[in-house]
Design a protein around this motif. Sequence first.
Motif, mmCIF file in Angstrom:
data_model
loop_
_atom_site.group_PDB
_atom_site.id
_atom_site.type_symbol
_atom_site.label_atom_id
_atom_site.label_comp_id
_atom_site.label_asym_id
_atom_site.label_seq_id
_atom_site.Cartn_x
_atom_site.Cartn_y
_atom_site.Cartn_z
ATOM 1 N N ALA A 22 0.822 -1.201 0.000
ATOM 2 C CA ALA A 22 0.000 0.000 0.000
ATOM 3 C C ALA A 22 0.861 1.258 0.000
ATOM 4 N N ALA A 23 1.984 1.227 0.739
ATOM 5 C CA ALA A 23 2.890 2.368 0.754
ATOM 6 C C ALA A 23 3.457 2.628 -0.646
ATOM 7 N N ASP A 24 3.837 1.556 -1.344
ATOM 8 C CA ASP A 24 4.324 1.697 -2.713
ATOM 9 C C ASP A 24 3.243 2.297 -3.605
ATOM 10 N N ALA A 25 2.009 1.824 -3.421
ATOM 11 C CA ALA A 25 0.892 2.330 -4.222
ATOM 12 C C ALA A 25 0.675 3.819 -3.960
ATOM 13 N N ARG A 26 0.758 4.220 -2.696
ATOM 14 C CA ARG A 26 0.575 5.629 -2.350
ATOM 15 C C ARG A 26 1.676 6.483 -2.978
ATOM 16 N N ASN A 27 2.901 5.990 -2.933
ATOM 17 C CA ASN A 27 4.014 6.737 -3.521
ATOM 18 C C ASN A 27 3.856 6.918 -5.028
ATOM 19 N N GLN A 28 3.181 5.945 -5.649
ATOM 20 C CA GLN A 28 2.974 5.996 -7.099
ATOM 21 C C GLN A 28 1.703 6.742 -7.475
ATOM 22 N N GLY A 29 1.008 7.301 -6.466
ATOM 23 C CA GLY A 29 -0.173 8.106 -6.739
ATOM 24 C C GLY A 29 -1.462 7.319 -6.870
ATOM 25 N N GLU A 30 -1.432 6.036 -6.515
ATOM 26 C CA GLU A 30 -2.643 5.218 -6.614
ATOM 27 C C GLU A 30 -3.624 5.611 -5.510
ATOM 28 N N THR A 31 -4.897 5.644 -5.831
ATOM 29 C CA THR A 31 -5.914 5.997 -4.841
ATOM 30 C C THR A 31 -6.243 4.796 -3.956
ATOM 31 N N GLN A 32 -6.850 5.103 -2.822
ATOM 32 C CA GLN A 32 -7.231 4.040 -1.885
ATOM 33 C C GLN A 32 -8.243 3.092 -2.515
ATOM 34 N N LYS A 65 -10.995 -3.304 5.666
ATOM 35 C CA LYS A 65 -9.623 -3.799 5.650
ATOM 36 C C LYS A 65 -8.704 -2.832 4.907
ATOM 37 N N THR A 66 -9.217 -2.258 3.813
ATOM 38 C CA THR A 66 -8.412 -1.320 3.046
ATOM 39 C C THR A 66 -8.065 -0.092 3.881
ATOM 40 N N ALA A 67 -9.033 0.385 4.671
ATOM 41 C CA ALA A 67 -8.778 1.555 5.525
ATOM 42 C C ALA A 67 -7.657 1.259 6.515
ATOM 43 N N GLU A 68 -7.671 0.052 7.089
ATOM 44 C CA GLU A 68 -6.626 -0.330 8.037
ATOM 45 C C GLU A 68 -5.267 -0.390 7.341
ATOM 46 N N VAL A 69 -5.220 -1.005 6.159
ATOM 47 C CA VAL A 69 -3.950 -1.140 5.428
ATOM 48 C C VAL A 69 -3.425 0.231 5.011
ATOM 49 N N TRP A 70 -4.339 1.118 4.613
ATOM 50 C CA TRP A 70 -3.931 2.466 4.189
ATOM 51 C C TRP A 70 -3.321 3.232 5.355
ATOM 52 N N ARG A 71 -3.883 3.039 6.553
ATOM 53 C CA ARG A 71 -3.298 3.667 7.737
ATOM 54 C C ARG A 71 -1.922 3.078 8.043
ATOM 55 N N ASP A 72 -1.807 1.751 7.889
ATOM 56 C CA ASP A 72 -0.504 1.112 8.101
ATOM 57 C C ASP A 72 0.537 1.663 7.130
ATOM 58 N N ALA A 73 0.097 1.881 5.887
ATOM 59 C CA ALA A 73 1.019 2.423 4.888
ATOM 60 C C ALA A 73 1.473 3.825 5.275
ATOM 61 N N ALA A 108 -8.656 2.438 -5.683
ATOM 62 C CA ALA A 108 -7.997 1.623 -6.711
ATOM 63 C C ALA A 108 -7.203 0.494 -6.067
ATOM 64 N N PHE A 109 -6.515 0.800 -4.955
ATOM 65 C CA PHE A 109 -5.772 -0.236 -4.243
ATOM 66 C C PHE A 109 -6.723 -1.300 -3.703
ATOM 67 N N GLN A 110 -7.862 -0.889 -3.185
ATOM 68 C CA GLN A 110 -8.859 -1.845 -2.687
ATOM 69 C C GLN A 110 -9.280 -2.808 -3.785
ATOM 70 N N ALA A 111 -9.538 -2.261 -4.991
ATOM 71 C CA ALA A 111 -9.972 -3.104 -6.108
ATOM 72 C C ALA A 111 -8.862 -4.044 -6.558
ATOM 73 N N SER A 112 -7.633 -3.539 -6.598
ATOM 74 C CA SER A 112 -6.524 -4.371 -7.083
ATOM 75 C C SER A 112 -6.199 -5.506 -6.129
ATOM 76 N N GLN A 113 -6.420 -5.285 -4.818
ATOM 77 C CA GLN A 113 -6.103 -6.305 -3.813
ATOM 78 C C GLN A 113 -7.314 -7.138 -3.405
ATOM 79 N N ALA A 114 -8.486 -6.783 -3.940
ATOM 80 C CA ALA A 114 -9.736 -7.488 -3.601
ATOM 81 C C ALA A 114 -9.980 -7.484 -2.086
ATOM 82 N N LEU A 115 -9.831 -6.307 -1.475
ATOM 83 C CA LEU A 115 -10.021 -6.167 -0.034
ATOM 84 C C LEU A 115 -11.380 -5.547 0.273
ATOM 85 N N SER A 116 -11.847 -5.785 1.494
ATOM 86 C CA SER A 116 -13.052 -5.094 1.939
ATOM 87 C C SER A 116 -12.705 -3.639 2.219
#
Length: 459
Positions: free
Chosen positions: A394-404, A417-425, A406-414
């Motif tokens: 997720a950190a790599d995705a954020r650095n590359q300008g990917e939206t939250q 769960k995506t909100a938690e991962v985005w905070r971790d990133a 879009a990351f949720q869709a690419s990882q097939a996350l709820s």
Amino acid sequence: MIDFETTGLSPRGGDRVVEVAIALVDGNGQTQDEFATLINPGRDTGPVFIHGISNDAVRNAPTFAEIVPELLARLEGAVIVAHNATFEEAFLASEFRRAGVHPTAPLPALCTLWLAQRTMPTPNHRLGTLCRYAQIPLVDKHAALGDMRATSALLPLLLHEVSQPLVYATPPPTGLAAHAPARKVRPVTRAVALRKGTNGWMTSLLDRLPMSAAEANDAQASSYLEALSDALADGRIIGDEARELARIAGAAGLGAAQVVALNDQLLDSIYQAAIEDEVLTKTEIRDLVKAAVALGRPDKFSHLTPTTPNGSSQKTQSETSTGRAGALSNESSRADRFHRALTAVEYQRSGESRENIAVSLGVSLATVKQLLRDGKWYLDPNSDGPRLALATAAADARNQGETQSAFQASQALSKGKTAEVWRDAAFLLGRDLTGMGGGSTAPGSGSRVTATGPTPSQR
């Protein structure tokens, strides 16, 4: 107030209890406390077509001997009330003998069947007939909790019809706890015969669980929250999803209070995801309200208003106020969240219980568990490899300008769960450390992250 479901009709013939529900009810008919669990009888469960309890359902349930302390604690100083009390007493005495418990005096009891035969002009005095006559809902016939609650509601009406005081041959018992040492046992609860009704599937689920039961451990909480997040992906809960949530909650031994706390935890995480960019749109508010309605909390987000186009806040004072219900949902500062997690860990390391930590931080036990889990990971991200790997992605995705999204869709996350991962990133990127002071540094920089402050017992 007590009710059993059993493998058959004869305790002398070897029949056993497979479910118990017991409640403390005061003189005004108000329920003070409930306990309910399936029971592993050590044999076949009997007529599943009547009570709906299969052998598989009781596989991980406690034995009767294991829940004896829970029963004795509630029988202390009380009169047993049951519908067809002779039946319930016979099984209670039989199970007590098997468990090696021998009360020194008889237990006083009141039979609502006996009372109804003397006060109610019904064609028969079955519980279902009496409830129809008195217009009392019998929600789950042949479920111990449902039958017990119906009997509890019927009792004040029956007592009102009695023209003289009731007299018992023996006083309420004392000293029962000496017969079995107190010990904690995790119940196995069940919510049966779910219906959407007018209040929705979640309300039906909550209504069919005991008022309170066991707290979920981390794995159980995660399992329930993942299933709930998936169910709410479309903003609503349907029948099959409600039944799956009921299965998970029952296997974890949860009561209504514990499920409500987990539901709030998920709603809080959805809110956090919505305000991650510090902008709250009308669409996000609509989705939040829709999720809250589905979980039986229609007013939880009623105070929210959209932010202005430039991101400045128009939120009401109630939204920014602190308190248990909004302890995480009202904290838009990631730094504050980080500090809370570390503070919770420090409290635990100083020997404080989770209950004390919850009181000190003004949050629920479910939130304390999440804070402890986060705090331990913040201190050592390598302690949870899968979480670190996902956060790194997720950190790599954020650095590359990917939206939250879009990351949720690419990882097939709820969404939760995506909100938690985005905070971790954000944490890995060092953003959660901005403005914290006190010399806090990101992991890997050679300094340990700490949080200071008085422990709950020092406050």
